[in-house]
Design a protein around this motif. Sequence first.
Motif, PDB file in Angstrom:
ATOM      1  N   GLY A   1     -47.342  46.336 -10.010  1.00  0.00           N
ATOM      2  CA  GLY A   1     -47.555  45.239 -10.940  1.00  0.00           C
ATOM      3  C   GLY A   1     -46.601  44.076 -10.773  1.00  0.00           C
ATOM      4  N   VAL A   2     -46.058  43.869  -9.554  1.00  0.00           N
ATOM      5  CA  VAL A   2     -45.056  42.828  -9.384  1.00  0.00           C
ATOM      6  C   VAL A   2     -45.476  41.763  -8.368  1.00  0.00           C
ATOM      7  CG1 VAL A   2     -43.112  44.238 -10.153  1.00  0.00           C
ATOM      8  CG2 VAL A   2     -43.818  44.328  -7.752  1.00  0.00           C
ATOM      9  N   VAL A   3     -46.704  41.844  -7.880  1.00  0.00           N
ATOM     10  CA  VAL A   3     -47.302  40.764  -7.095  1.00  0.00           C
ATOM     11  C   VAL A   3     -48.763  40.689  -7.502  1.00  0.00           C
ATOM     12  CG1 VAL A   3     -45.746  41.079  -5.121  1.00  0.00           C
ATOM     13  CG2 VAL A   3     -47.963  42.233  -5.129  1.00  0.00           C
ATOM     14  N   ALA A   4     -49.423  39.578  -7.167  1.00  0.00           N
ATOM     15  CA  ALA A   4     -50.841  39.402  -7.484  1.00  0.00           C
ATOM     16  C   ALA A   4     -51.612  39.177  -6.193  1.00  0.00           C
ATOM     17  CB  ALA A   4     -51.046  38.231  -8.432  1.00  0.00           C
ATOM     18  N   ILE A   5     -52.607  40.008  -5.934  1.00  0.00           N
ATOM     19  CA  ILE A   5     -53.366  39.915  -4.695  1.00  0.00           C
ATOM     20  C   ILE A   5     -54.030  38.540  -4.549  1.00  0.00           C
ATOM     21  CG2 ILE A   5     -55.335  40.824  -3.406  1.00  0.00           C
ATOM     22  CD1 ILE A   5     -52.904  42.618  -3.313  1.00  0.00           C
ATOM     23  N   GLY A   6     -54.561  38.008  -5.639  1.00  0.00           N
ATOM     24  CA  GLY A   6     -55.221  36.705  -5.576  1.00  0.00           C
ATOM     25  C   GLY A   6     -54.276  35.605  -5.127  1.00  0.00           C
ATOM     26  N   GLU A   7     -53.058  35.619  -5.629  1.00  0.00           N
ATOM     27  CA  GLU A   7     -52.072  34.615  -5.228  1.00  0.00           C
ATOM     28  C   GLU A   7     -51.721  34.760  -3.743  1.00  0.00           C
ATOM     29  OE1 GLU A   7     -49.956  34.245  -9.642  1.00  0.00           O
ATOM     30  OE2 GLU A   7     -49.055  35.512  -8.078  1.00  0.00           O
ATOM     31  N   ILE A   8     -51.590  36.008  -3.295  1.00  0.00           N
ATOM     32  CA  ILE A   8     -51.263  36.248  -1.894  1.00  0.00           C
ATOM     33  C   ILE A   8     -52.409  35.789  -0.988  1.00  0.00           C
ATOM     34  CG2 ILE A   8     -50.733  38.035  -0.189  1.00  0.00           C
ATOM     35  CD1 ILE A   8     -49.390  39.609  -2.473  1.00  0.00           C
ATOM     36  N   GLU A   9     -53.649  36.032  -1.424  1.00  0.00           N
ATOM     37  CA  GLU A   9     -54.804  35.588  -0.630  1.00  0.00           C
ATOM     38  C   GLU A   9     -54.843  34.067  -0.521  1.00  0.00           C
ATOM     39  OE1 GLU A   9     -57.076  37.341   1.153  1.00  0.00           O
ATOM     40  OE2 GLU A   9     -55.737  39.021   0.730  1.00  0.00           O
ATOM     41  N   ARG A  10     -54.491  33.377  -1.592  1.00  0.00           N
ATOM     42  CA  ARG A  10     -54.482  31.914  -1.550  1.00  0.00           C
ATOM     43  C   ARG A  10     -53.432  31.415  -0.553  1.00  0.00           C
ATOM     44  NH1 ARG A  10     -53.764  31.158  -7.816  1.00  0.00           N
ATOM     45  NH2 ARG A  10     -53.011  29.076  -7.239  1.00  0.00           N
ATOM     46  N   ILE A  11     -52.289  32.080  -0.525  1.00  0.00           N
ATOM     47  CA  ILE A  11     -51.262  31.720   0.454  1.00  0.00           C
ATOM     48  C   ILE A  11     -51.807  31.922   1.866  1.00  0.00           C
ATOM     49  CG2 ILE A  11     -48.987  32.325   1.375  1.00  0.00           C
ATOM     50  CD1 ILE A  11     -48.281  33.253  -1.526  1.00  0.00           C
ATOM     51  N   GLY A  12     -52.468  33.058   2.089  1.00  0.00           N
ATOM     52  CA  GLY A  12     -53.029  33.357   3.401  1.00  0.00           C
ATOM     53  C   GLY A  12     -54.055  32.337   3.850  1.00  0.00           C
ATOM     54  N   GLN A  13     -54.907  31.939   2.930  1.00  0.00           N
ATOM     55  CA  GLN A  13     -55.921  30.944   3.264  1.00  0.00           C
ATOM     56  C   GLN A  13     -55.270  29.617   3.668  1.00  0.00           C
ATOM     57  OE1 GLN A  13     -58.365  30.793  -0.248  1.00  0.00           O
ATOM     58  NE2 GLN A  13     -59.219  32.842   0.084  1.00  0.00           N
ATOM     59  N   ASN A  14     -54.224  29.241   2.961  1.00  0.00           N
ATOM     60  CA  ASN A  14     -53.527  27.999   3.295  1.00  0.00           C
ATOM     61  C   ASN A  14     -52.873  28.080   4.675  1.00  0.00           C
ATOM     62  OD1 ASN A  14     -54.238  26.919   0.836  1.00  0.00           O
ATOM     63  ND2 ASN A  14     -52.281  27.361  -0.153  1.00  0.00           N
ATOM     64  N   LEU A  15     -52.310  29.240   4.997  1.00  0.00           N
ATOM     65  CA  LEU A  15     -51.665  29.410   6.300  1.00  0.00           C
ATOM     66  C   LEU A  15     -52.684  29.371   7.438  1.00  0.00           C
ATOM     67  CD1 LEU A  15     -49.040  32.150   5.404  1.00  0.00           C
ATOM     68  CD2 LEU A  15     -48.547  29.817   6.166  1.00  0.00           C
ATOM     69  N   ILE A  16     -53.826  29.989   7.227  1.00  0.00           N
ATOM     70  CA  ILE A  16     -54.886  29.941   8.247  1.00  0.00           C
ATOM     71  C   ILE A  16     -55.378  28.507   8.424  1.00  0.00           C
ATOM     72  CG2 ILE A  16     -57.258  30.647   8.739  1.00  0.00           C
ATOM     73  CD1 ILE A  16     -56.557  33.363   7.461  1.00  0.00           C
ATOM     74  N   ALA A  17     -55.519  27.782   7.325  1.00  0.00           N
ATOM     75  CA  ALA A  17     -55.960  26.385   7.405  1.00  0.00           C
ATOM     76  C   ALA A  17     -54.960  25.517   8.157  1.00  0.00           C
ATOM     77  CB  ALA A  17     -56.180  25.828   5.996  1.00  0.00           C
ATOM     78  N   ARG A  18     -53.687  25.938   8.133  1.00  0.00           N
ATOM     79  CA  ARG A  18     -52.632  25.170   8.816  1.00  0.00           C
ATOM     80  C   ARG A  18     -52.482  25.575  10.285  1.00  0.00           C
ATOM     81  NH1 ARG A  18     -47.448  24.126   4.909  1.00  0.00           N
ATOM     82  NH2 ARG A  18     -46.719  23.266   6.913  1.00  0.00           N
ATOM     83  N   GLY A  19     -53.332  26.480  10.753  1.00  0.00           N
ATOM     84  CA  GLY A  19     -53.326  26.803  12.165  1.00  0.00           C
ATOM     85  C   GLY A  19     -52.952  28.220  12.526  1.00  0.00           C
ATOM     86  N   ASN A  20     -52.471  29.020  11.542  1.00  0.00           N
ATOM     87  CA  ASN A  20     -52.175  30.433  11.811  1.00  0.00           C
ATOM     88  C   ASN A  20     -51.283  30.576  13.047  1.00  0.00           C
ATOM     89  OD1 ASN A  20     -52.199  33.244  11.795  1.00  0.00           O
ATOM     90  ND2 ASN A  20     -54.215  33.405  12.731  1.00  0.00           N
ATOM     91  N   ASN A  21     -50.188  29.841  13.045  1.00  0.00           N
ATOM     92  CA  ASN A  21     -49.321  29.773  14.228  1.00  0.00           C
ATOM     93  C   ASN A  21     -47.961  30.388  13.915  1.00  0.00           C
ATOM     94  OD1 ASN A  21     -47.824  29.158  16.464  1.00  0.00           O
ATOM     95  ND2 ASN A  21     -48.105  26.942  16.321  1.00  0.00           N
ATOM     96  N   PRO A  22     -47.623  31.547  14.523  1.00  0.00           N
ATOM     97  CA  PRO A  22     -46.343  32.197  14.213  1.00  0.00           C
ATOM     98  C   PRO A  22     -45.126  31.392  14.654  1.00  0.00           C
ATOM     99  CG  PRO A  22     -47.408  33.273  16.081  1.00  0.00           C
ATOM    100  CD  PRO A  22     -48.405  32.309  15.503  1.00  0.00           C
ATOM    101  N   THR A  23     -45.338  30.409  15.532  1.00  0.00           N
ATOM    102  CA  THR A  23     -44.217  29.577  15.959  1.00  0.00           C
ATOM    103  C   THR A  23     -44.014  28.371  15.041  1.00  0.00           C
ATOM    104  OG1 THR A  23     -45.566  28.217  17.457  1.00  0.00           O
ATOM    105  CG2 THR A  23     -44.631  30.251  18.345  1.00  0.00           C
ATOM    106  N   ASP A  24     -44.910  28.191  14.078  1.00  0.00           N
ATOM    107  CA  ASP A  24     -44.758  27.097  13.108  1.00  0.00           C
ATOM    108  C   ASP A  24     -43.585  27.454  12.196  1.00  0.00           C
ATOM    109  OD1 ASP A  24     -44.916  25.301  10.967  1.00  0.00           O
ATOM    110  OD2 ASP A  24     -47.087  25.134  11.149  1.00  0.00           O
ATOM    111  N   LYS A  25     -42.484  26.777  12.344  1.00  0.00           N
ATOM    112  CA  LYS A  25     -41.258  27.127  11.634  1.00  0.00           C
ATOM    113  C   LYS A  25     -41.287  26.747  10.157  1.00  0.00           C
ATOM    114  CE  LYS A  25     -38.435  26.737  15.816  1.00  0.00           C
ATOM    115  NZ  LYS A  25     -37.267  26.079  16.460  1.00  0.00           N
ATOM    116  N   ASP A  26     -42.243  25.918   9.792  1.00  0.00           N
ATOM    117  CA  ASP A  26     -42.259  25.407   8.424  1.00  0.00           C
ATOM    118  C   ASP A  26     -43.364  26.003   7.555  1.00  0.00           C
ATOM    119  OD1 ASP A  26     -40.109  23.655   8.984  1.00  0.00           O
ATOM    120  OD2 ASP A  26     -41.511  22.213   9.873  1.00  0.00           O
ATOM    121  N   ALA A  27     -44.533  26.258   8.156  1.00  0.00           N
ATOM    122  CA  ALA A  27     -45.703  26.622   7.367  1.00  0.00           C
ATOM    123  C   ALA A  27     -45.473  27.857   6.505  1.00  0.00           C
ATOM    124  CB  ALA A  27     -46.909  26.844   8.289  1.00  0.00           C
TER     125      ALA A  27
END
Length: 392
Positions: A29-55
């Motif tokens: 009960g200390v994280v919310a799956i919906g919030e985590i999914e929204r973060i994931g969607q934003n990261l994929i939209a930004r290119g899903n690049n592990p070398t992106d130091k900022d995203a």
Amino acid sequence: MINNWTDQFGNNLSWSNATMVTKGMAPYGVVAIGEIERIGQNLIARGNNPTDKDAWAQEWCAMADHVATMGEEAEAKGRTLTAGDYFMRAGYYYYTAERMVYPGELKSSIYASALKNFKKGFKIRYPKIERVDVPYENTTLPAYFVKAEGGTGPAPTVVVFDGLDNCKEMSSLFCGLEFSRRGFNTLAIDGPGQGETLRIQKIPSRWDYEVPGKAAFDYVASRKDVDRSKVAIIGYSFGGYCAPRIAALDPRYAGGVSFGAMWWDMRAWLVRSQEQMKKSTMATSHFQIPWVFGVPDLDFNKAVALVEKFTLEGIAQQVKTPFLVVHGKNDRIIPPEQAELLYDKLGSANKTLKIFDADEGGAEHCQVDDRQAGVNWIADWIAENVFAAKGK
């Protein structure tokens, strides 16, 4: 399209693994799956690049900022319990953000935000969980002590050390809450090279982890609510190396568990990790291992040279107490063969190897895909093999 839910970011293992680790806290009960999914969607939209130091840091911090603000608003309205929920979530999101940030001012700032929200959240959500400082050499190690439910006298106790990336704020819940309801105390501790000890006190890891293991036992043995004849040691991820050392070299521990991984030969593992890094298939950030081991310029090759002493050869054979090795069949960080090797080498007359597969869940590293399955199995085994054998 991503078909395997454990690979949310496709071949980007570092992001997928870190996200799974955070999702693994959902049962508590200390994280919310919906919030985590929204973060994931934003990261994929930004290119899903592990070398992106900022995203990575920006998206996780943005959500953490948002959730922390809602906590402050709830607190201002006198909705204290609701605020506690928000603060806990913000703490975990900040901590997840921090893990991909190179050591420096930004990393320290994000971790300070994580710690601030953790402290506020724990105080509200889990007021019975006690923050303690364990004497260690010329300083102390930060820890949480989670008391057994319903106990009136000294209770069996489990000491839990972290891995490279997790922290006492995690293990105090995913281990501590489960063990508490079974009548066990838990000392969730940030050892050298872990959590707050590394980030605030700047204490790197060490090969002879029996030293902090001894400090942890000395501490719990000094408490009146601990049965010192029934103390078990658990090491999580990198702690899977630490736990056998501690169990072998401090016979006061009644039993032990390598939870999720065992690095039999640390140097060989680091060399393998170097190859993974070239292919961008490593689960942790490139700087994490040198940073944890105290290499000032964070040179991976120097880290490899440093860890020659990180081996369990000749140590695992000295383990005489009951010992459990837990692993995932699909562990892509530490091959299951390493767990099998540890099991074979253990000197215990009572030893168990449990490898979770995809059908039962918990097949990933440290059972992050089904944390409860792993922890429950461990709790049952400890009750039946360690504490029961001691007359519980």
